[in-house]
Write an enzyme that holds these catalytic residues in place. Structure first.
Site, PDB file in Angstrom:
ATOM      1  N   ASP A  64      14.352  45.694  30.196  1.00 39.12           N
ATOM      2  CA  ASP A  64      15.371  46.557  30.553  1.00 39.12           C
ATOM      3  C   ASP A  64      16.393  46.423  29.796  1.00 39.12           C
ATOM      4  OD1 ASP A  64      15.936  44.330  31.866  1.00 39.12           O
ATOM      5  OD2 ASP A  64      15.913  45.228  33.956  1.00 39.12           O
ATOM      6  N   HIS A  65      16.892  45.279  29.352  1.00 42.00           N
ATOM      7  CA  HIS A  65      18.123  45.046  28.812  1.00 42.00           C
ATOM      8  C   HIS A  65      18.429  45.398  27.279  1.00 42.00           C
ATOM      9  CE1 HIS A  65      18.921  42.841  32.402  1.00 42.00           C
ATOM     10  NE2 HIS A  65      20.274  42.565  32.038  1.00 42.00           N
ATOM     11  N   ASP A 120      18.078  36.907  37.158  1.00 42.68           N
ATOM     12  CA  ASP A 120      18.908  37.837  36.884  1.00 42.68           C
ATOM     13  C   ASP A 120      19.871  37.848  38.099  1.00 42.68           C
ATOM     14  OD1 ASP A 120      19.746  40.419  35.146  1.00 42.68           O
ATOM     15  OD2 ASP A 120      20.411  40.600  37.305  1.00 42.68           O
ATOM     16  N   ARG A 382      30.266  45.167  37.204  1.00 43.79           N
ATOM     17  CA  ARG A 382      31.128  44.074  36.726  1.00 43.79           C
ATOM     18  C   ARG A 382      32.019  44.782  35.609  1.00 43.79           C
ATOM     19  NH1 ARG A 382      26.222  39.916  36.145  1.00 43.79           N
ATOM     20  NH2 ARG A 382      26.550  38.948  38.490  1.00 43.79           N
ATOM     21  N   SER A 535      27.038  36.734  35.620  1.00 43.17           N
ATOM     22  CA  SER A 535      25.530  36.487  35.086  1.00 43.17           C
ATOM     23  C   SER A 535      24.743  35.188  35.427  1.00 43.17           C
ATOM     24  CB  SER A 535      25.407  36.841  33.623  1.00 43.17           C
ATOM     25  OG  SER A 535      24.373  36.343  33.120  1.00 43.17           O
ATOM     26  N   ARG A 537      22.641  34.038  33.117  1.00 44.68           N
ATOM     27  CA  ARG A 537      22.241  33.458  32.387  1.00 44.68           C
ATOM     28  C   ARG A 537      22.126  32.032  31.829  1.00 44.68           C
ATOM     29  NH1 ARG A 537      26.903  37.060  29.112  1.00 44.68           N
ATOM     30  NH2 ARG A 537      25.807  38.573  30.577  1.00 44.68           N
TER      31      ARG A 537
HETATM   32  C1  MIC Z   1      24.248  40.752  33.780  1.00 42.67           C
HETATM   33  O1  MIC Z   1      24.507  41.913  34.494  1.00 42.67           O
HETATM   34  O2  MIC Z   1      25.295  39.979  33.289  1.00 42.67           O
HETATM   35  C2  MIC Z   1      22.900  40.335  33.490  1.00 42.67           C
HETATM   36  C3  MIC Z   1      23.043  40.603  31.947  1.00 42.67           C
HETATM   37  O3  MIC Z   1      22.191  41.139  33.920  1.00 42.67           O
HETATM   38  C4  MIC Z   1      22.891  39.044  33.627  1.00 42.67           C
HETATM   39  C5  MIC Z   1      21.761  38.251  32.938  1.00 42.67           C
HETATM   40  C6  MIC Z   1      21.766  38.230  31.665  1.00 42.67           C
HETATM   41  O4  MIC Z   1      22.924  37.468  31.217  1.00 42.67           O
HETATM   42  O5  MIC Z   1      20.653  38.326  30.821  1.00 42.67           O
HETATM   43  C7  MIC Z   1      22.774  38.902  35.017  1.00 42.67           C
HETATM   44  O6  MIC Z   1      23.305  39.502  35.948  1.00 42.67           O
HETATM   45  O7  MIC Z   1      22.165  37.763  35.647  1.00 42.67           O
HETATM   46 FE1  SF4 Z   2      21.163  45.455  34.020  1.00 39.56          FE
HETATM   47 FE2  SF4 Z   2      22.764  43.217  34.846  1.00 39.56          FE
HETATM   48 FE3  SF4 Z   2      23.851  45.725  34.557  1.00 39.56          FE
HETATM   49 FE4  SF4 Z   2      22.149  45.326  36.511  1.00 39.56          FE
HETATM   50  S1  SF4 Z   2      24.202  44.483  36.263  1.00 39.56           S
HETATM   51  S2  SF4 Z   2      22.337  47.209  34.935  1.00 39.56           S
HETATM   52  S3  SF4 Z   2      20.702  43.934  35.241  1.00 39.56           S
HETATM   53  S4  SF4 Z   2      23.029  44.487  32.907  1.00 39.56           S
END
Ligand code: MIC
Ligand code: SF4
Length: 643
Positions: A64-65, A120, A382, A535, A537
């Site tokens: 989905d990313h 995630d 965010r 995140s 990650r």
């Molecule tokens: C995000 O919202 O920052 C992400 C991208 O979904 C991350 C995961 C990632 O960095 O792949 C998260 O929220 O954990």
């Molecule tokens: Fe995707 Fe992370 Fe954004 Fe949610 S917060 S939509 S999981 S990138």
């Protein structure tokens, strides 16, 4: 004494440890989820464990990313790797286009009373269904897929006691923004935020999920709602009535603290740049020119959110303002399909909105970067500086109601001025079509895992010695995010290639950081409060490990990132006296001696060779974490234990 919802679910999954707040315990994990940007590493780690099939009740691998697959083969190769690996190891595979992991999981897989671990940070979205759903690093998820328990500090439980009903033009997003205003991005650390009280019944499951989703921004371990008649109705409409069980707090349940929110008194709220807790009332910013509006993300992209947006345009005969660019990303294929069948989608198109795929998209900086210095209103979770892809953009977080009002008028507008509030009814039956979820192969021996050149082997960490020496490579302030450490956006395609991705470390703060770290043969990082928020990650630990960063000394750490650092053998250490933060400068030469004894005693002495001073540090590790660090990380530790 009676039990709250959190205790009921946690205690029914307890493997070992004490149910005492702050003490480490281990819980059994029923379900896991991964997404493509964290999934490749998680599965490489799972493969390294040598377990032939996942041992969970259900594991789903979502893509989905990075669904745009732009600029080359990398993402598409990763997706092929994920699909073939899922098939071999017994994991369901949700294909690109099927939707954002958290939205799809809520709709199709989440089960009240079960535990869910996801790579995630917004995994707590499924707390809206009454699950204990926790975000973690990929390695922890890999261990859970192998049947291992998940270790966490037993949380304190905060009751958010809801009463009354939301007024017209106010929605779930405003409730969580109100909480972020009150508690800040550190306010939930070490806690589960449990919702209760008579106001709960007035919120639908997707609205509850908007609230639990952004509990991640409070730094909470997770957030949870009870599973009640509303939950049953939602699951029945998803043709999953059999998954429902009632989970309610006992009348005499104990909570560590209680926060009261009268839903009837909540007003439209907005989070200002660059932090989800920089919240004020929308009316305070009315009239500010807006350049971009984005509706979507795992926070606000449900059927209710998109139909409401569509109805506002249709009922008022409104169009998107000529100076605003507006995008809509539906949370799932189910949402997209339903709004297209009932013409909701047509009204959005007629209004002038740009329709994107059912994916994370602009939320992770994958396209739709705002123009220079622009104001962008997003229904996301965010708004960290630069996350949108434009360093000087000003991103505000809002509800769909506030987003639409700005899209119509071109300026921040209190949505209560829009007239009659359209009512969106939850469907009695959702449209069910799981054909984009591929079940695993019946005969795994027939599946060959496809590995493109972007999938680089996992780097290994060395066991920890008794002393460490090196320079402070960078000194940072408070609330450093994992986006600051390892940015997303154009770097996203290197998530499976740690050597390449390490070039991104701290690049927005110091473009030469990785060269400096390599030239020095590694070193140390100094941080302020809440280091590593945001995140999950694990690359924010893996890449620094690759650059031979040995320890991060900060005033405090965010939970997931601290666990990730330990998993990859980097020492997260805190100042015994936070004022000592001022006694270290960038480029100072540091020395840590007698580390092994220090790790066992919770006091480590740091020598600042440049300043001729000594500083006391603490860590608060559990015995398991000490052994993990000594072994050089979780993979070394579990291999050494013969697991
Ligand atoms: C995000 O919202 O920052 C992400 C991208 O979904 C991350 C995961 C990632 O960095 O792949 C998260 O929220 O954990
Ligand atoms: Fe995707 Fe992370 Fe954004 Fe949610 S917060 S939509 S999981 S990138």
């Amino acid at each position: 004494m009676g039990k709250n919802v959190t205790q009921k679910v946690l205690e029914s999954h307890m493997v070992s440890g004490e149910t005492v707040a702050g003490k480490e315990c281990k819980i059994r994990i029923d379900q896991t989820i991964t997404q493509d940007a964290t999934g490749t590493m998680a599965y490489l780690q799972f493969e390294a464990m040598g377990v032939p099939r996942v041992k969970t009740k259900l594991s789903v691998s979502y893509v989905d990313h990075n669904t745009l697959q732009y600029g080359g083969f990398e993402n598409a190769d990763d997706h092929r790797f994920l699909q073939t690996l899922a098939s071999k190891f017994g994991i369901y595979f949700s294909r690109p286009g099927n939707g954002i992991c958290h939205q799809v999981h809520l709709e199709r897989f989440g089960v009240p009373g079960q535990t869910l671990l996801g790579s995630d940070s917004h995994t707590p979205t499924s707390g809206g269904l009454g699950m204990i759903a926790i975000g973690a690093g990929g390695l922890d998820v890999a261990v859970a897929m192998g049947g291992g328990p998940f270790s966490l500090n037993y949380p304190k439980v905060t009751l958010v006691n809801l009463k009354g009903k939301l007024k017209a033009w106010v929605s779930a997003k405003d409730v969580i923004l109100e909480l972020l205003k009150r508690l800040t991005v550190k306010g939930g650390v070490g806690k589960v935020i449990e919702y209760g009280g008579p106001g709960v019944a007035s919120l639908s499951v997707p609205e509850r999920a908007t609230i639990t989703n952004m509990g991640a921004e409070l730094g909470a371990t997770t957030s949870i709602f009870p599973s009640d008649a509303v939950t049953k109705e939602f699951l029945t409409a998803q043709d999953r009535a059999g998954d429902w069980t009632e989970i309610a707090a006992d009348a005499d349940a104990h909570y560590d603290e209680t926060i009261d929110i009268d839903l009837g008194k909540v007003v439209p709220m907005i989070a200002k740049p660059h932090s989800p807790d920089a919240v004020c009332k929308v009316e305070e910013l009315e009239g500010m020119k807006v350049d971009q509006v984005c509706i979507g993300s795992c926070t606000n992209s449900s059927y209710r959110d998109l139909m409401l947006t569509s109805e506002i345009f249709k009922k008022g005969g409104f169009k998107v303002h000529p100076e605003v660019s507006m995008t809509i990303s539906p949370g799932s294929r189910q949402v997209l399909d339903m709004i297209s069948l009932n013409k909701g989608l047509s009204h959005l198109i007629e209004a002038g909105a740009r329709i994107l795929e059912s994916t994370c998209g602009p939320c992770i900086g994958n396209g739709i970067s705002p123009p220079s210095g622009a104001v962008s209103l997003r229904t996301f979770n965010r708004n960290f500086e630069g996350r949108s892809g434009t360093k000087d953009a000003k991103v505000y977080l809002v509800s769909p109601e506030v987003a639409v009002a700005a899209a119509i008028y071109g300026v921040i507008t209190d949505p209560r001025k829009l007239g009659k509030y359209p009512k969106v009814k939850m469907p009695a039956k959702f449209l069910i079509d799981d054909s984009m979820v591929v079940p695993p192969a019946k005969d795994p021996s027939k599946v060959t895992i496809s590995r493109g050149p972007n999938i680089q082997p996992l780097p290994a960490a060395a066991p920890l010695g008794d002393s460490l020496k090196g320079k402070v490579l960078i000194k940072l302030g408070n609330n450093i995010t994992t986006d600051d450490i390892t940015p997303a956006g154009t770097w996203l395609k290197y998530r499976s290639n740690v050597p390449k991705y390490s070039e991104s470390v701290f690049s927005a703060i110091d473009a030469k950081f990785h060269e400096k770290a390599k030239a020095a043969g590694g070193g140390f990082v100094i941080g302020g409060e809440n280091y590593g928020q945001g995140s999950s990650r694990e690359h924010a630990a893996l890449c620094p490990m690759y650059l031979k960063i040995k320890a991060i000394v900060a005033k405090s750490f965010a939970r997931i990132h601290k666990d990730n650092l330990i998993n990859f053998g980097i020492l997260p250490l805190t100042f015994a006296n936070p004022a000592d933060y001022d006694a270290i400068a960038a480029d100072d030469e540091l020395e840590f001696n007698n580390l092994k004894a220090g790790l066992h005693s919770d006091t480590i002495t740091l020598k600042n060779v440049t300043k001729h001073t000594e500083i006391k540090l603490k860590h608060g590790y559990s015995p398991r974490q000490v052994d993990t660090l000594l072994a050089g990380g979780t993979l070394n530790y579990t291999t050494a234990k013969g697991k």
